[in-house]
Design an enzyme around this catalytic site. Structure first.
Site, PDB file in Angstrom:
ATOM      1  N   THR A  77      68.811  47.147  31.586  1.00  0.00           N
ATOM      2  CA  THR A  77      70.028  47.429  30.704  1.00  0.00           C
ATOM      3  C   THR A  77      69.978  46.667  29.361  1.00  0.00           C
ATOM      4  O   THR A  77      69.471  45.444  29.596  1.00  0.00           O
ATOM      5  CB  THR A  77      71.222  47.318  31.373  1.00  0.00           C
ATOM      6  N   GLY A 136      76.694  53.793  36.770  1.00  0.00           N
ATOM      7  CA  GLY A 136      76.908  52.424  36.835  1.00  0.00           C
ATOM      8  C   GLY A 136      77.931  51.756  36.050  1.00  0.00           C
ATOM      9  O   GLY A 136      78.825  52.522  35.361  1.00  0.00           O
TER      10      GLY A 136
END
Length: 362
Positions: free
Chosen positions: A193, A223
């Site tokens: 990420t 998420g």
């Protein structure tokens, strides 16, 4: 002696003002945290990651140094990382169980706490820009899937073909996960990420996060990255945070908001000061003492310790109104960088690689 009617105001008057040497602007970025092995980091691989981190840091820093906004700076930095195949965001995103790339992103402006987010999009080259368009050109905060893609088309976004996002490395990870019946954590040694947080010279904060999620994710799993308060949060009264890690645990803790709530300063307090002769008076207001770097670091570390206690891992970046650019992670490494107008310039990968330089405490 003058009598201070408000005891709160009396206490506040003894607190020092903000130091003049505080950075006028500050920027921190990340490209994922996880179980990184120094033995597996070849010189060429390290140089490639450091080059793209530096490129992202430079893009955001230039905007801030030229007097631009924190929002523009974080978008510029994140776009660089979304366009790099090295990170799990945009091009180079991981594959779902069904062999597609599903992208999530969120962004937040600390001035008014306006926010935008998207999840499960497959046709948008830079999801962070779509998240910002949701923030600025819709009455909503969070759009998902086909609805988010339809909104993108209505706002002039080009439809990006699926093959743009795919990379051999990510496809091999999915194939290995299926063949060897592994978990996503077994093939994703790092959470790729990407994110950025910034303070601009006008005193405004902003945060943004973008991801492809976890390898082999199923059933529309989402998420923490696109969830305001979990993976992203910005509030001019507290801080700007972007997270990376095992999203399920970051959601349960509400990591980004939790950190900001721990360090948010109360509003300035005011009280009436009476004149010596008891006739008339005037109002005096004082702010609370500026946040120290140590206190901000402690707040971030405490929240990350909570994540670890539950069984999760990962990291965060944050910037405070005083210009402190801070990292906190409970993994062996996190791809990261920071720059400030006070002269801090660095990128790092493994724990303990930061230089000794710090922004001033007050």
């Amino acid at each position: 002696m003058k009598k201070l009617v408000s005891l709160i105001a009396l206490a506040l008057m003894s607190q020092p003002a903000l130091a003049e040497e505080a950075p006028k602007w500050s920027l921190a970025i990340h490209g994922g945290a996880g179980t990184l092995d120094p033995a597996q980091m070849t010189p060429d691989k390290r140089a490639a990651y450091e080059a793209d981190l530096q490129k992202a840091l430079d893009a955001g820093s230039k905007i801030l140094a030229d007097g631009g906004s924190a929002m523009d700076a974080i978008k510029a930095a994140i776009i660089i990382m979304e366009d790099s195949p090295l990170f799990n965001a945009g091009k180079g995103a991981v594959f779902t169980w069904d062999g597609t790339n599903e992208l999530d992103a969120s962004i937040m402006d600390g001035r008014d706490r306006s926010a935008g987010a998207v999840a499960g999009v497959k046709t948008v080259k830079n999801p962070i820009l779509l998240a910002d368009t949701v923030r600025t050109q819709s009455e909503h905060v969070f759009l998902v899937g086909k609805g988010a893609e339809d909104f993108a088309v209505s706002k002039g976004f080009a439809v990006t073909p699926p093959e743009y996002f795919a990379t051999p490395f990510r496809r091999e990870a999915l194939e290995r996960l299926k063949a060897e019946k592994l978990s996503a954590l077994d093939v994703d040694h790092k959470f790729g990420t990407v994110g950025a947080v910034a303070l601009d010279s006008q005193g405004n904060l902003a945060a943004g996060t973008s991801t492809g999620g976890m390898t082999g994710k199923r059933w529309g799993r989402v998420g923490d990255a696109p969830l305001i308060g979990a993976g992203t949060y910005a509030d001019n009264r507290a801080c700007a945070v972007s997270a990376t890690g095992w999203g399920e645990y970051f959601i349960r803790v509400g990591v980004a908001h939790e950190i900001c709530s721990k360090i948010r300063r109360p509003e300035p307090q005011c009280g009436v000061v009476e004149s010596d002769d008891g006739v008339g008076g005037h109002v005096e207001c004082r702010s609370f003492r500026a946040l120290s770097q140590e206190r901000a670091q402690a707040a971030a570390d405490a929240v990350m310790a909570d994540v670890k206690e539950l069984g999760g891992d990962g990291g965060v970046i944050l910037v405070t109104p005083e210009g402190h650019a801070i990292f906190s992670f409970n993994t062996t490494g996190m791809y990261r960088g920071r720059a400030t107008s006070a002269g801090v310039r660095e990128v790092a990968i493994f724990g303990g690689e930061e230089k000794a330089s710090k922004t001033p405490d007050h």
